[in-house]
Structure formats: structure tokens, C-alpha cells
Design a protein around this motif. Structure first.
Motif, short mmCIF file in Angstrom:
data_model
loop_
_atom_site.label_atom_id
_atom_site.label_comp_id
_atom_site.label_asym_id
_atom_site.label_seq_id
_atom_site.Cartn_x
_atom_site.Cartn_y
_atom_site.Cartn_z
N PRO A 1 35.95 39.23 -86.72
CA PRO A 1 34.53 38.85 -86.65
C PRO A 1 34.31 37.46 -87.25
CG PRO A 1 34.90 40.50 -88.37
CD PRO A 1 36.17 40.39 -87.59
N ARG B 1 31.37 45.37 -85.23
CA ARG B 1 32.08 44.10 -85.14
C ARG B 1 32.30 43.43 -86.50
NH1 ARG B 1 30.86 40.26 -80.00
NH2 ARG B 1 32.04 41.45 -78.48
N PHE B 2 31.84 44.06 -87.57
CA PHE B 2 32.22 43.56 -88.88
C PHE B 2 33.68 43.88 -89.18
CE2 PHE B 2 27.61 43.43 -89.70
CZ PHE B 2 27.52 42.17 -90.28
N THR C 1 28.62 38.21 -86.50
CA THR C 1 29.87 38.91 -86.16
C THR C 1 30.61 38.34 -84.96
OG1 THR C 1 28.68 40.51 -84.77
CG2 THR C 1 28.97 41.06 -87.10
#
Length: 419
Positions: free
Chosen positions: A388, A363-364, A29
Motif C-alpha cells: 500500500p 489495502r492497508f 492505500t
């Protein structure tokens, strides 16, 4: 008791699995940062048969790039190769954990006091992004720790030769660990010469090992169309001039280290406790561990005083060099207290890692945070609207699909073109 030690070992393995999950999520990510895109670009140029300082300007030593050249043969040329480079760096960190585990078992009789403190540093918000990146620094860290560990054992000529060679490898990859490696090697060699009736043999062994390693590296450089000494001289000349411009930097390394240890106070306690345990056990009488540890601490003090940088890549060598000390904390206490301290360390790592997993999973999606304070948070690839890593690589693949096949120039700004 044996039962308690088994429980602590199981807790430690579970905590390390949590830390490994955090590292893998960070690899997937963390948005490609400027430094690692430069590293990847240099490695790619060499894979295309170009030579640094002849066909392109290179501001870093290239030994680390030569080490990853097999990846360019094994993995198809695509943005996905970037993940393979990151996994190479992660493998170097795993190797460092194994080295520290063996060092810990030799010093304290238990393996956990090597990899657990390393993992505790890796999962911190400050340094987690840096350790997830492709960086030549991680390979240098592995070589440095391979050199540090045998320095805490009594010297032999074979051990001296190995330590000298590994030290040369580390500082050839990047000189950052030279701040602690050089004083430690000097102190260990001084102790070896002091203990031997034929002192000149130990000095000659170290000198020959350094020369032979340098000659072997020069031959490897030649295979790839590179030259060892010009690369090192040009890279260090550039970095030296750049560092000279930072004399007025308001955030020196010492202040960054202090803020890090205050924020991550448990890491600070483990490192300081290890240094206290080393001081209690190594000076009665002074043995190799005393001389080597003193060299590392002197190098640490000098780097903290002179380096005027707050970046993560300069804080990490300082912290990782000190990881040879925590096993001495375990060795200095009674077996039951050692097991309880190990359980506390494993629980702290598991809790710290578990707290990081939701953040890493978030954070995806595109980041929605502003740039943060460099003294207390990571500054690598942060900011609103940043994609990301997986999304960035997908976008880069789409951009490269429209680049003419004969085009050979790539810009690191492609990584943020989607913004």
C-alpha cells in the motif's frame, strides 16, 4: 414538499461523506502508479530549478506541474510530499463537485444532481484508483467543467471571455478535454454570433481572450524558466507519435466505455437520462444549452470513434464531460419525482461507497490479487505482493536515506524496489 427535499439533501450529504471517505482511503492505500510517479518526478525537477526540454526530457505539458510548485515550498522534501500532491488532486475534484453543484442548482433548482453523479463515478472500482492519484488530468477537469457550466447559459461578452480563457487553461494542462471542449466552445460561439447583431464583437472577444490567456501563460512559464510553445509542441509531438502506434490496439475507447456503462449500469442510466432530459428541454426553441450540449456529444462521439485506448485516464474525460447533463433529468420531471429520483441516487452512492470501504481498508496490507481484466477493473498498481501507498513511501524514505546528498537523479522504479 419542503420536508421531502430536506430529507433528500441530508441523504445526499451523508452519501457524499461516504464517497469522500472512500477517496481518502484510496489516497492513503493506492500504490504509487507509474504515471503519477512520472508526474511527481517532473514537478520535483522543476522545483529544483531545471527546465523541461533543456535540462530534462518531458513528455507532458508542464502547466499542471507549475501549479503545484507552492507545495514544494510548504511541505518538507520527503516521500510524504507525495500524499500532499494527491490531496491537491483531490481538492481539484472537490472543486469540480462545487462547480457541478452550482450548475445543477441553476438548471434544476437543486444542487444534488451535480456532485452526486461525479461521486458515483469516483467510487467505482474502475476509476477510483485513478482519481486517488496525483495527476494533471484532475486540474484539467476542473478547468473544463468551469468552462462547460457557463456555456449552458445565454452568452455575453464577459461570459465568452471567461469560457475561452478556461478552455485554453484546460487544454494547456492536458489536451484530453479538448475532444469535448473545442466542439462545445465552437458551438457556443456560433450561437453567440448568431444571436448578436454585431457578430464580429463576440468572435473578437473570444479570440482576444485566447491570445491574452496564452500570453499570460507564456509569462508564467518564463518565471519558472520554461517556454510555453516548445513545451506544448514537444509534448504533443511525443504523445502523437505514441498514439499513432496504438492504431492496432484491440481495445478502443468505445468498447471500454461500453463495458464500463454496462457494469456500472446506474451511472449509465443517470447519464442517458440526463441527455434525454436535455434533449426534451433545450430545443423548444434551441437555446445556448442546445448548441453547447450538441457540441459536447459530437466531441464525445468523435473521441469514442477515434481514440484506441482503454486506459482510465482517457475514459474519465469522456464521463466527466457528460456530467453537465444529469441536472436536466431532474429539471424534466415533476418536483416529487425529482425528490424521489434524488433519494435513489443518494442511496445508490451511499451503498456503492459503503461496499468499497472494506476493500479499501484491506489495502492497508500488501495486495494479494492477480492482475485483472482491463475492460472491467482498474489496472493501476494491481498485482500480488504490491505494498500500500503508506508502506511504499516508508520504504522509499529508507532507500533515499542512503542516497548521497549530491545525487540528483531519481528513478520511478524506486517505488517498487521493495518487491
Amino acid at each position: 414538499s419542503l420536508h421531502l427535499n430536506r430529507i433528500v439533501s441530508l441523504l445526499s450529504l451523508l452519501a457524499l461523506l461516504v464517497a469522500l471517505a472512500v477517496l481518502v482511503l484510496a489516497v492513503l492505500t493506492h500504490h504509487p502508479f507509474f504515471d503519477e510517479t512520472v508526474h511527481a518526478h517532473y514537478a520535483w525537477l522543476i522545483s529544483r530549478g531545471l527546465s523541461p526540454h533543456e535540462n530534462f526530457w518531458c513528455v507532458y505539458p508542464v502547466l499542471g506541474y507549475l501549479a503545484v510548485q507552492p507545495l514544494f515550498l510548504l511541505v518538507p522534501a520527503s516521500p510524504a510530499l507525495f500524499l500532499a500532491l494527491r490531496l491537491f488532486s483531490s481538492a481539484a475534484l472537490l472543486g469540480a463537485g462545487i462547480v457541478l453543484a452550482r450548475h445543477s442548482r441553476r438548471v434544476s433548482g437543486t444542487w444534488i444532481w451535480g456532485p452526486l453523479p461525479l461521486a458515483l463515478i469516483v467510487v467505482t472500482p474502475n476509476l477510483g484508483d485513478f482519481f486517488a492519484e496525483f495527476s494533471i488530468d484532475h486540474l484539467a477537469a476542473l478547468c473544463a467543467l468551469l468552462a462547460f457550466a457557463p456555456m449552458f447559459a445565454e452568452p455575453s461578452r464577459r461570459r465568452l471571455a471567461l469560457i475561452a480563457s478556461l478552455s485554453v487553461l484546460s487544454v494547456t494542462v492536458t489536451p484530453k478535454y479538448g475532444w469535448t471542449l473545442c466542439p462545445a466552445l465552437g458551438a457556443y460561439l456560433a450561437y453567440a454570433c448568431r444571436q448578436s447583431p454585431r457578430r464580429w464583437r463576440n468572435g473578437l472577444t473570444a479570440a482576444l481572450s485566447i491570445l491574452l490567456t496564452a500570453a499570460a501563460l507564456a509569462a508564467v512559464f518564463r518565471v519558472f524558466g520554461c517556454r510555453l510553445l516548445p513545451n506544448l509542441s514537444w509534448a504533443h509531438l511525443f504523445m502523437g507519435k505514441w498514439m499513432a502506434r496504438l492504431e492496432d490496439c484491440p481495445i478502443p475507447l468505445g468498447r471500454t466505455a461500453l463495458f464500463f456503462l454496462l457494469r456500472h449500469w446506474f451511472v449509465g442510466m443517470v447519464l442517458l437520462g440526463g441527455i434525454a432530459g436535455w434533449a426534451a428541454r433545450s430545443f423548444r426553441p434551441p437555446r445556448a444549452a442546445a448548441w453547447t450540449g450538441a457540441g459536447i456529444l459530437v466531441g464525445t462521439a468523435v473521441s469514442v470513434a477515434l481514440l484506441r485506448k482503454y486506459h482510465e485516464q482517457y475514459l474519465a474525460p469522456l464521463l466527466l464531460s457528460l456530467l453537465v447533463f444529469p441536472p436536466y433529468l431532474a429539471a424534466a420531471v415533476a418536483p416529487r419525482a425529482r425528490a424521489l429520483l434524488g433519494a435513489a441516487l443518494a442511496c445508490a452512492l451511499a451503498l456503492s461507497g459503503a461496499a468499497q470501504i472494506p476493500f479499501r481498508l484491506s489495502r492497508f496490507r500488501p495486495f494479494d490479487v492477480d492482475r485483472v481484466n482491463p475492460l472491467v477493473d482498474s489496472t493501476r498498481g494491481m498485482g500480488k505482493g504490491i505494498q500500500p501507498a503508506l508502506a511504499s513511501l516508508k520504504t522509499l524514505k529508507r532507500l533515499l536515506s542512503v542516497v548521497p546528498a549530491e545525487e540528483t537523479v531519481a528513478a520511478s522504479k524506486l517505488w517498487t524496489a521493495e518487491r
